[in-house]
Design a protein around this motif. Sequence first.
Motif, mmCIF file in Angstrom:
data_model
loop_
_atom_site.group_PDB
_atom_site.id
_atom_site.type_symbol
_atom_site.label_atom_id
_atom_site.label_comp_id
_atom_site.label_asym_id
_atom_site.label_seq_id
_atom_site.Cartn_x
_atom_site.Cartn_y
_atom_site.Cartn_z
ATOM 1 N N LEU A 21 3.823 13.148 -5.314
ATOM 2 C CA LEU A 21 4.680 11.997 -5.624
ATOM 3 C C LEU A 21 5.446 12.231 -6.930
ATOM 4 O O LEU A 21 6.657 12.023 -7.006
ATOM 5 C CB LEU A 21 3.826 10.721 -5.729
ATOM 6 C CG LEU A 21 4.560 9.451 -6.199
ATOM 7 C CD1 LEU A 21 5.542 8.948 -5.135
ATOM 8 C CD2 LEU A 21 3.578 8.331 -6.546
ATOM 9 N N TYR A 22 4.712 12.686 -7.966
ATOM 10 C CA TYR A 22 5.339 12.878 -9.280
ATOM 11 C C TYR A 22 6.406 13.975 -9.247
ATOM 12 O O TYR A 22 7.439 13.861 -9.886
ATOM 13 C CB TYR A 22 4.292 13.202 -10.350
ATOM 14 C CG TYR A 22 3.322 12.072 -10.624
ATOM 15 C CD1 TYR A 22 3.618 10.759 -10.257
ATOM 16 C CD2 TYR A 22 2.093 12.305 -11.251
ATOM 17 C CE1 TYR A 22 2.731 9.718 -10.500
ATOM 18 C CE2 TYR A 22 1.197 11.268 -11.501
ATOM 19 C CZ TYR A 22 1.518 9.976 -11.124
ATOM 20 O OH TYR A 22 0.644 8.956 -11.367
ATOM 21 N N GLY B 239 0.795 -1.231 0.000
ATOM 22 C CA GLY B 239 0.000 0.000 0.000
ATOM 23 C C GLY B 239 0.825 1.277 0.000
ATOM 24 O O GLY B 239 0.293 2.358 0.203
ATOM 25 N N SER B 240 2.156 1.154 -0.231
ATOM 26 C CA SER B 240 2.981 2.373 -0.172
ATOM 27 C C SER B 240 2.912 3.165 -1.480
ATOM 28 O O SER B 240 3.239 4.346 -1.504
ATOM 29 C CB SER B 240 4.435 2.018 0.147
ATOM 30 O OG SER B 240 4.944 1.139 -0.833
ATOM 31 N N GLY B 241 2.519 2.505 -2.562
ATOM 32 C CA GLY B 241 2.428 3.208 -3.842
ATOM 33 C C GLY B 241 3.627 2.966 -4.748
ATOM 34 O O GLY B 241 3.994 3.810 -5.562
ATOM 35 N N ALA C 222 4.723 4.890 -8.414
ATOM 36 C CA ALA C 222 6.063 5.438 -8.637
ATOM 37 C C ALA C 222 6.688 4.856 -9.901
ATOM 38 O O ALA C 222 7.235 5.591 -10.733
ATOM 39 C CB ALA C 222 6.958 5.154 -7.428
ATOM 40 N N THR C 223 6.576 3.534 -10.060
ATOM 41 C CA THR C 223 7.215 2.920 -11.239
ATOM 42 C C THR C 223 6.465 3.261 -12.526
ATOM 43 O O THR C 223 7.077 3.398 -13.570
ATOM 44 C CB THR C 223 7.354 1.393 -11.080
ATOM 45 O OG1 THR C 223 6.087 0.846 -10.755
ATOM 46 C CG2 THR C 223 8.362 1.046 -9.997
ATOM 47 N N ASP C 224 5.147 3.447 -12.438
ATOM 48 C CA ASP C 224 4.380 3.868 -13.634
ATOM 49 C C ASP C 224 4.893 5.217 -14.125
ATOM 50 O O ASP C 224 5.061 5.437 -15.320
ATOM 51 C CB ASP C 224 2.877 4.004 -13.311
ATOM 52 C CG ASP C 224 2.203 2.647 -13.149
ATOM 53 O OD1 ASP C 224 2.846 1.620 -13.478
ATOM 54 O OD2 ASP C 224 1.053 2.607 -12.676
#
Length: 209
Positions: free
Chosen positions: A188-189, A18-20, A24-26
Amino acid sequence: MHHQREAPFIVGITGGIGSGKSAATDFLSQQGIIIVDADVAARIVVEPGQPALDEITERYGSDMLLTSGSLNRKKLRDIIFNNKNEKQWLEQRLHPRINQLLWQQLASAHSPYVVLVSPLLIETAQYKKVDRVLVVDVSETVQLERSMIRDGMTKGQAEHIIKSQTSREKRLSYADDVIDNNGTLTYLYSALSILHARYLCLAKNTTST
């Protein structure tokens, strides 16, 4: 024959459930970075025709297979869930094969740097083979919320998985870079954009030596 450093610059990304990590990789994938995913490799090594699947059915019987001939993952999870010996037996069969596949994929990746995303980056010592460790970090509250919403888990199931994974403190102690992903995707981005630029520089400097 003397070869230049052929191996790409590898950034290892990890984080708890659930950290995302996938968000991030997307994003990095959209920047043209090749992503090598340990979860995908873990599925490939137990596909029909793979030696690991034969070993699993030899040990537990052919009712470990679905009618399609592929592995009944839920059944396997149930066997190893509370059984340390069986979990160990399985890991000894799977981890070396998963790692072999990962290193093949990483070595043949042609992007300025390459990402290895793995929930077990720290546990299986994969981190020793990467050039940088990036931890996607979130609070346990956010982990619980996301796991329950995204994977439809109960609170108990999510808590059990969080406890079975490396502790947040331990994970952070291995990190070269940390992204706090408690906030929005926009945040995040923007954090990833900064790291992406840094990794491009690091990769360039490493491979040109």
